[in-house]
Write an enzyme that holds these catalytic residues in place. Structure first.
Site, PDB file in Angstrom:
ATOM      1  N   LYS A  60       0.851  -1.182   0.000  1.00  0.00           N
ATOM      2  CA  LYS A  60       0.000   0.000   0.000  1.00  0.00           C
ATOM      3  C   LYS A  60       0.891   1.239   0.000  1.00  0.00           C
ATOM      4  O   LYS A  60       1.697   1.439   0.909  1.00  0.00           O
ATOM      5  CB  LYS A  60      -0.898   0.004   1.232  1.00  0.00           C
ATOM      6  CG  LYS A  60      -1.736   1.270   1.343  1.00  0.00           C
ATOM      7  CD  LYS A  60      -2.791   1.171   2.415  1.00  0.00           C
ATOM      8  CE  LYS A  60      -3.586   2.457   2.516  1.00  0.00           C
ATOM      9  NZ  LYS A  60      -4.625   2.395   3.534  1.00  0.00           N
ATOM     10  N   ARG A  95     -10.820   9.926   1.550  1.00  0.00           N
ATOM     11  CA  ARG A  95     -10.665  10.617   2.843  1.00  0.00           C
ATOM     12  C   ARG A  95     -11.803  11.601   3.062  1.00  0.00           C
ATOM     13  O   ARG A  95     -12.150  11.907   4.192  1.00  0.00           O
ATOM     14  CB  ARG A  95      -9.293  11.288   2.913  1.00  0.00           C
ATOM     15  CG  ARG A  95      -8.198  10.235   3.005  1.00  0.00           C
ATOM     16  CD  ARG A  95      -6.807  10.825   2.999  1.00  0.00           C
ATOM     17  NE  ARG A  95      -5.801   9.765   2.992  1.00  0.00           N
ATOM     18  CZ  ARG A  95      -4.515   9.966   2.824  1.00  0.00           C
ATOM     19  NH1 ARG A  95      -4.052  11.180   2.669  1.00  0.00           N
ATOM     20  NH2 ARG A  95      -3.681   8.943   2.822  1.00  0.00           N
ATOM     21  N   LYS A 147       1.103  10.158   5.315  1.00  0.00           N
ATOM     22  CA  LYS A 147       1.219   8.816   5.884  1.00  0.00           C
ATOM     23  C   LYS A 147       2.505   8.127   5.435  1.00  0.00           C
ATOM     24  O   LYS A 147       2.609   6.908   5.421  1.00  0.00           O
ATOM     25  CB  LYS A 147      -0.019   7.987   5.491  1.00  0.00           C
ATOM     26  CG  LYS A 147      -1.341   8.591   6.000  1.00  0.00           C
ATOM     27  CD  LYS A 147      -2.520   7.624   5.903  1.00  0.00           C
ATOM     28  CE  LYS A 147      -3.787   8.241   6.503  1.00  0.00           C
ATOM     29  NZ  LYS A 147      -4.931   7.308   6.475  1.00  0.00           N
ATOM     30  N   LYS A 170      -2.217  -1.546  -3.831  1.00  0.00           N
ATOM     31  CA  LYS A 170      -3.078  -0.381  -3.796  1.00  0.00           C
ATOM     32  C   LYS A 170      -2.258   0.898  -3.851  1.00  0.00           C
ATOM     33  O   LYS A 170      -1.308   1.003  -3.092  1.00  0.00           O
ATOM     34  CB  LYS A 170      -3.873  -0.429  -2.495  1.00  0.00           C
ATOM     35  CG  LYS A 170      -4.711   0.771  -2.200  1.00  0.00           C
ATOM     36  CD  LYS A 170      -5.287   0.639  -0.828  1.00  0.00           C
ATOM     37  CE  LYS A 170      -6.038   1.915  -0.541  1.00  0.00           C
ATOM     38  NZ  LYS A 170      -6.413   2.038   0.807  1.00  0.00           N
ATOM     39  N   SER A 224     -10.122   5.503  -4.926  1.00  0.00           N
ATOM     40  CA  SER A 224     -11.055   6.607  -5.163  1.00  0.00           C
ATOM     41  C   SER A 224     -10.556   7.623  -6.198  1.00  0.00           C
ATOM     42  O   SER A 224     -11.328   8.084  -7.035  1.00  0.00           O
ATOM     43  CB  SER A 224     -11.349   7.298  -3.841  1.00  0.00           C
ATOM     44  OG  SER A 224     -10.149   7.727  -3.213  1.00  0.00           O
ATOM     45  N   TYR A 245     -14.922   0.997  -7.342  1.00  0.00           N
ATOM     46  CA  TYR A 245     -16.194   1.707  -7.170  1.00  0.00           C
ATOM     47  C   TYR A 245     -17.079   1.569  -8.409  1.00  0.00           C
ATOM     48  O   TYR A 245     -18.227   1.988  -8.395  1.00  0.00           O
ATOM     49  CB  TYR A 245     -15.924   3.184  -6.839  1.00  0.00           C
ATOM     50  CG  TYR A 245     -15.104   3.313  -5.559  1.00  0.00           C
ATOM     51  CD1 TYR A 245     -15.707   3.189  -4.318  1.00  0.00           C
ATOM     52  CD2 TYR A 245     -13.721   3.468  -5.607  1.00  0.00           C
ATOM     53  CE1 TYR A 245     -14.961   3.252  -3.149  1.00  0.00           C
ATOM     54  CE2 TYR A 245     -12.958   3.537  -4.447  1.00  0.00           C
ATOM     55  CZ  TYR A 245     -13.584   3.424  -3.224  1.00  0.00           C
ATOM     56  OH  TYR A 245     -12.841   3.476  -2.073  1.00  0.00           O
TER      57      TYR A 245
HETATM   58  C1  PBG Z   1      -7.251   3.657   5.281  1.00  0.00           C
HETATM   59  C2  PBG Z   1      -7.728   3.353   3.904  1.00  0.00           C
HETATM   60  C3  PBG Z   1      -7.578   4.250   2.843  1.00  0.00           C
HETATM   61  C4  PBG Z   1      -8.193   3.656   1.740  1.00  0.00           C
HETATM   62  C5  PBG Z   1      -8.680   2.401   2.131  1.00  0.00           C
HETATM   63  N1  PBG Z   1      -8.366   2.218   3.497  1.00  0.00           N
HETATM   64  C6  PBG Z   1      -7.028   5.636   2.794  1.00  0.00           C
HETATM   65  C7  PBG Z   1      -5.785   6.022   3.458  1.00  0.00           C
HETATM   66  O1  PBG Z   1      -4.865   5.229   3.618  1.00  0.00           O
HETATM   67  O2  PBG Z   1      -5.741   7.195   3.849  1.00  0.00           O
HETATM   68  C8  PBG Z   1      -8.267   4.319   0.401  1.00  0.00           C
HETATM   69  C9  PBG Z   1      -9.208   3.795  -0.577  1.00  0.00           C
HETATM   70  C10 PBG Z   1      -9.497   4.692  -1.713  1.00  0.00           C
HETATM   71  O3  PBG Z   1      -8.860   5.752  -1.916  1.00  0.00           O
HETATM   72  O4  PBG Z   1     -10.406   4.342  -2.472  1.00  0.00           O
HETATM   73  N2  PBG Z   1      -6.919   2.689   6.122  1.00  0.00           N
END
Ligand code: PBG
Length: 341
Positions: free
Chosen positions: A209, A219, A235, A266, A292, A331
């Site tokens: 990730k 978010r 992060k 991801k 997203s 999505y």
């Molecule tokens: C957080 C989490 C995130 C997503 C899924 N789980 C965002 C982040 O790490 O801030 C993002 C998914 C997306 O953008 O569709 N644990």
């Protein structure tokens, strides 16, 4: 020699003419190597408290935060369409958020009530639940912060994640999905679940990730950006550097060793090299999360008429499959399943 003579006579002496198999739609169908199937799709869903009507999310047109009642209906529709799984994300009331994400261990919390309701009404749909503190913390981070507030504590966070995963398994989650990127969390969760009689609950590790700017719209959806007062939550001290391939693969392989049942990459589209490399390195199923921001890009360009919406949507997903993903969180899941049937 006039022009038409020359084109009649001009023939290349080719042994191979790759275009022969592309001449007819029938030949193109026979030779297609990758197909998108409904069975490949996982629908991420957002849940909110109360029984109001679905709430639109500005940066994710067509995606809603849904009450539990509405969520159950949606799961029913998705299951009838042939979509095998959903991934649940709670958007909790800001007044329930605190520094320590305390609400994450409330057995009557929103996400846990939602999974119980889904498993009772639509037991055939597999429910994946995110294990991370970001929907619950006032700072929007995935874990507990140290005294200085600058750094996310690893081991203390993992202890909380184990509690969260246990509650999710008890509530009926089929798969728990740690998305926090803490070290050692997959092994610790596996051990905890096994010790407490949840040996059948699977783990889908967010294994590679990346610290991506493509999570912006999500978010907004879960309110972690609003809680933190910025969409640009940093992060990078736990999520992977987008520049690093070797580090990503090495970290993902640790999750395999620690007992993950699925490994996820991801975001998906900008990281297809990682999907491919992981696919070749392991025998476990590989999932890819079209996040997203990837979704929002296609929606936005189509809204101003710059891209063909359906063709780009389908191509983006087919490319993720071709790179080696066995399943895709997207999505677009519902509408793609509708278009396949
Ligand atoms: C957080 C989490 C995130 C997503 C899924 N789980 C965002 C982040 O790490 O801030 C993002 C998914 C997306 O953008 O569709 N644990």
């Amino acid at each position: 020699m006039n022009h038409s003579d020359s084109s009649e006579d001009f023939k290349l002496d080719l042994g191979r003419r790759p275009r022969r198999i592309r001449r007819l739609a029938a030949l193109r169908a026979l030779t297609q190597e990758t197909w998108l199937r409904k069975e490949d799709l996982i629908a991420p869903l957002f849940v909110i408290d109360g029984d109001g009507s679905p709430e639109a999310i500005d940066s994710m047109p067509g995606v809603f935060r849904r009450s539990i009642g509405d969520l159950v209906k949606e799961c029913h529709d998705l299951a009838s369409l042939g979509i095998p799984a959903v991934a649940l994300f709670p958007s909790i009331d800001p007044s329930l958020k605190d520094e320590k994400g305390t609400e994450s261990s409330n057995p009557y919390g929103l996400a846990l009530r939602a999974v119980r309701a889904i498993k009772e009404a639509v037991p055939e749909v597999a429910v994946i639940m995110d294990v991370a503190l970001d929907p619950y913390t006032s700072h929007g981070h995935d874990g507990l912060l140290d005294e200085s507030g600058d750094s996310v504590l690893n081991d203390e966070t993992v202890e909380l994640l184990c509690r969260m995963a246990t509650l999710q398994a008890e509530a009926g989650a089929d798969i728990v999905a740690p998305s926090d990127m803490m070290d050692g969390r997959v092994g610790a969760i596996r051990e905890t679940l096994d010790a407490l009689g949840h040996a059948d609950t699977a783990i889908m590790a967010y294994a590679a990730k990346f610290a991506s700017a493509y999570y912006g719209p999500f978010r907004e959806a879960v309110g972690s950006a609003a809680a933190a007062g910025t969409r640009q939550l940093d992060k990078r001290s736990y999520q992977l550097n987008p520049a690093n391939r070797r580090e990503a693969i090495a970290d993902a392989l640790l999750d395999e060793e620690e007992g993950a049942d699925f490994l996820m990459v991801k975001p998906a589209g900008p990281y297809l090299d990682i999907v491919r490399e992981l696919r070749e390195a392991i025998a476990l199923p590989v999932a890819a999360y079209q996040v997203s921001g990837e979704f929002a890009q296609i929606k936005a360009a189509a809204q101003v008429g710059w891209l063909d919406y359906e063709k780009c949507r389908d191509e983006s997903l087919l490319a993720i499959k071709r790179s080696g993903a066995d399943m895709i969180l997207t999505y677009f899941a519902r509408e793609v399943a509708e278009s396949i049937s």
